[in-house]
Design a protein around this motif. Sequence first.
Motif, PDB file in Angstrom:
ATOM      1  N   GLY A  26       0.844  -1.179   0.000  1.00  9.55           N
ATOM      2  CA  GLY A  26       0.000   0.000   0.000  1.00  9.55           C
ATOM      3  C   GLY A  26       0.880   1.230   0.000  1.00  9.55           C
ATOM      4  N   GLY A  28       0.697   5.906  -0.025  1.00 17.39           N
ATOM      5  CA  GLY A  28      -0.096   7.117  -0.030  1.00 17.39           C
ATOM      6  C   GLY A  28       0.763   8.325   0.291  1.00 17.39           C
ATOM      7  N   HIS A  30       0.386  12.790   1.465  1.00 20.18           N
ATOM      8  CA  HIS A  30      -0.457  13.936   1.849  1.00 20.18           C
ATOM      9  C   HIS A  30       0.421  15.166   1.915  1.00 20.18           C
ATOM     10  CE1 HIS A  30      -3.355  16.423   3.998  1.00 20.18           C
ATOM     11  NE2 HIS A  30      -4.255  15.486   3.809  1.00 20.18           N
ATOM     12  N   GLN A 228      -2.376  -1.390   2.925  1.00 20.07           N
ATOM     13  CA  GLN A 228      -2.955  -0.089   2.603  1.00 20.07           C
ATOM     14  C   GLN A 228      -3.605   0.569   3.810  1.00 20.07           C
ATOM     15  OE1 GLN A 228      -2.622   1.578  -0.467  1.00 20.07           O
ATOM     16  NE2 GLN A 228      -3.197   3.206   0.956  1.00 20.07           N
ATOM     17  N   ASP A 229      -4.311  -0.200   4.617  1.00 16.16           N
ATOM     18  CA  ASP A 229      -4.915   0.369   5.824  1.00 16.16           C
ATOM     19  C   ASP A 229      -3.841   0.891   6.772  1.00 16.16           C
ATOM     20  OD1 ASP A 229      -7.402  -0.213   4.877  1.00 16.16           O
ATOM     21  OD2 ASP A 229      -7.726  -1.972   6.151  1.00 16.16           O
ATOM     22  N   ASP A 232      -2.652   4.249   5.464  1.00 18.79           N
ATOM     23  CA  ASP A 232      -3.647   5.280   5.760  1.00 18.79           C
ATOM     24  C   ASP A 232      -3.577   5.703   7.231  1.00 18.79           C
ATOM     25  OD1 ASP A 232      -4.454   4.965   3.150  1.00 18.79           O
ATOM     26  OD2 ASP A 232      -6.190   3.725   3.643  1.00 18.79           O
ATOM     27  N   TRP A 233      -3.424   4.737   8.103  1.00 22.42           N
ATOM     28  CA  TRP A 233      -3.364   5.011   9.545  1.00 22.42           C
ATOM     29  C   TRP A 233      -2.118   5.820   9.886  1.00 22.42           C
ATOM     30  CZ3 TRP A 233      -3.463   0.542  13.724  1.00 22.42           C
ATOM     31  CH2 TRP A 233      -3.629   1.107  14.985  1.00 22.42           C
ATOM     32  N   ILE A 235      -0.386   7.851   7.959  1.00 22.24           N
ATOM     33  CA  ILE A 235      -0.526   9.220   7.461  1.00 22.24           C
ATOM     34  C   ILE A 235      -1.497  10.009   8.341  1.00 22.24           C
ATOM     35  CG2 ILE A 235      -1.372  10.622   5.535  1.00 22.24           C
ATOM     36  CD1 ILE A 235      -0.211   8.517   3.645  1.00 22.24           C
ATOM     37  N   HIS A 236      -2.595   9.368   8.713  1.00 25.61           N
ATOM     38  CA  HIS A 236      -3.575  10.030   9.572  1.00 25.61           C
ATOM     39  C   HIS A 236      -2.943  10.450  10.898  1.00 25.61           C
ATOM     40  CE1 HIS A 236      -7.417  10.927  11.481  1.00 25.61           C
ATOM     41  NE2 HIS A 236      -7.109  10.107  12.468  1.00 25.61           N
ATOM     42  N   HIS A 286      -4.234  10.713  -2.495  1.00 23.57           N
ATOM     43  CA  HIS A 286      -4.037   9.392  -1.923  1.00 23.57           C
ATOM     44  C   HIS A 286      -4.036   8.394  -3.068  1.00 23.57           C
ATOM     45  CE1 HIS A 286      -4.792   5.973   0.844  1.00 23.57           C
ATOM     46  NE2 HIS A 286      -5.331   5.482  -0.231  1.00 23.57           N
ATOM     47  N   ASP A 288      -4.345   4.593  -3.942  1.00 25.74           N
ATOM     48  CA  ASP A 288      -4.744   3.309  -3.396  1.00 25.74           C
ATOM     49  C   ASP A 288      -4.164   2.202  -4.248  1.00 25.74           C
ATOM     50  OD1 ASP A 288      -5.918   1.096  -2.375  1.00 25.74           O
ATOM     51  OD2 ASP A 288      -7.962   1.895  -2.361  1.00 25.74           O
ATOM     52  N   HIS A 290      -3.631  -1.046  -2.895  1.00 23.36           N
ATOM     53  CA  HIS A 290      -3.779  -2.267  -2.124  1.00 23.36           C
ATOM     54  C   HIS A 290      -3.960  -3.468  -3.035  1.00 23.36           C
ATOM     55  CE1 HIS A 290      -4.776  -5.056   0.919  1.00 23.36           C
ATOM     56  NE2 HIS A 290      -6.059  -5.080   0.657  1.00 23.36           N
TER      57      HIS A 290
END
Length: 304
Positions: A26, A28, A30, A228-229, A232-233, A235-236, A286, A288, A290
């Motif tokens: 994954g 991403g 930002h 991928q999750d 995302d986590w 980056i968040h 972003h 994706d 995955h």
Amino acid sequence: MVASAENPEDPREFEQEPAGLYLDYGYGSHVGLRRELNEDSSVITDTLFAVADGMGGHEAGEVASALAVQTLADGWNRAEGRISRDQIQTFLAEADQRIREATDSKAGTTVSGALLEDHEGGLSWVVFNIGDSRTYLFEQGQMHQLTRDHSQVQDMFDSGLITAEELHSHPQRNVITRALGAGDMWDADFTTSAVRAGQRLMICSDGLSGELTDPEIARILGAGRNAQDTVDWLIHQSLRAGGRDNVTVVVVDVQQQGDQQPGEQQLGDQQQNGLPDVTQHTDTQHQDAHHEAAGQDTAEHPKV
């Protein structure tokens, strides 16, 4: 050799097929909460993964990072994915020259990444870095940084002048001592690590490592979410911690046969017509990916 999401078929085998391992990844990026421009870029193939973090602001840091990953992708594609450590260094030298010509040596970039190398002794990660973008390996609940930052604060820490806690807060933490496209030092450092099932490789710009501590990153990498999750986590959480810089993350999982999900690729599968996935993150976006396995005149450069 799978290198883009658009062309997932037509595999062919390596001469020696590594038994029973699969990749999931994954990625991403930002722009962060305080920047107007995203100067990070990345390249994703099935055997080469890299992140570049441009510096120079409106002097074209984004051009520098894009040229770095594009040159890696071009070299990988010319060699149909069969590249070595020596070729990586050659590609980086080419990228350095291209950046200097394009920006009149007024911009530069860090780069870190990993090449999946297949040889008689088995599969290995060939990890490389210039600057302070990082590559980590998470395995059996432990996270190890495979790269050493080329930065002023890292040199100070190695000399015992500052503590590990001060690495995150020191006022010189943005000053790097090695970069592509600027200064006199741009050679990459290399390290090699065996590939094993259950490993999780992570490559990131300092927009992640500058906001989260190693224990915080390790906790997320070990939480059991897919690649991928997990990206995302991470980056968040970097945004929640302040989001002071662009942040780009790539996570690559090595999985054992039997754990494979639809769309994941066996290590050794090859694609004849695939092209590297090269992303220049010029705004908040972003990507994706995955389950698509396959991308100044002084020696010190402040990143702006």
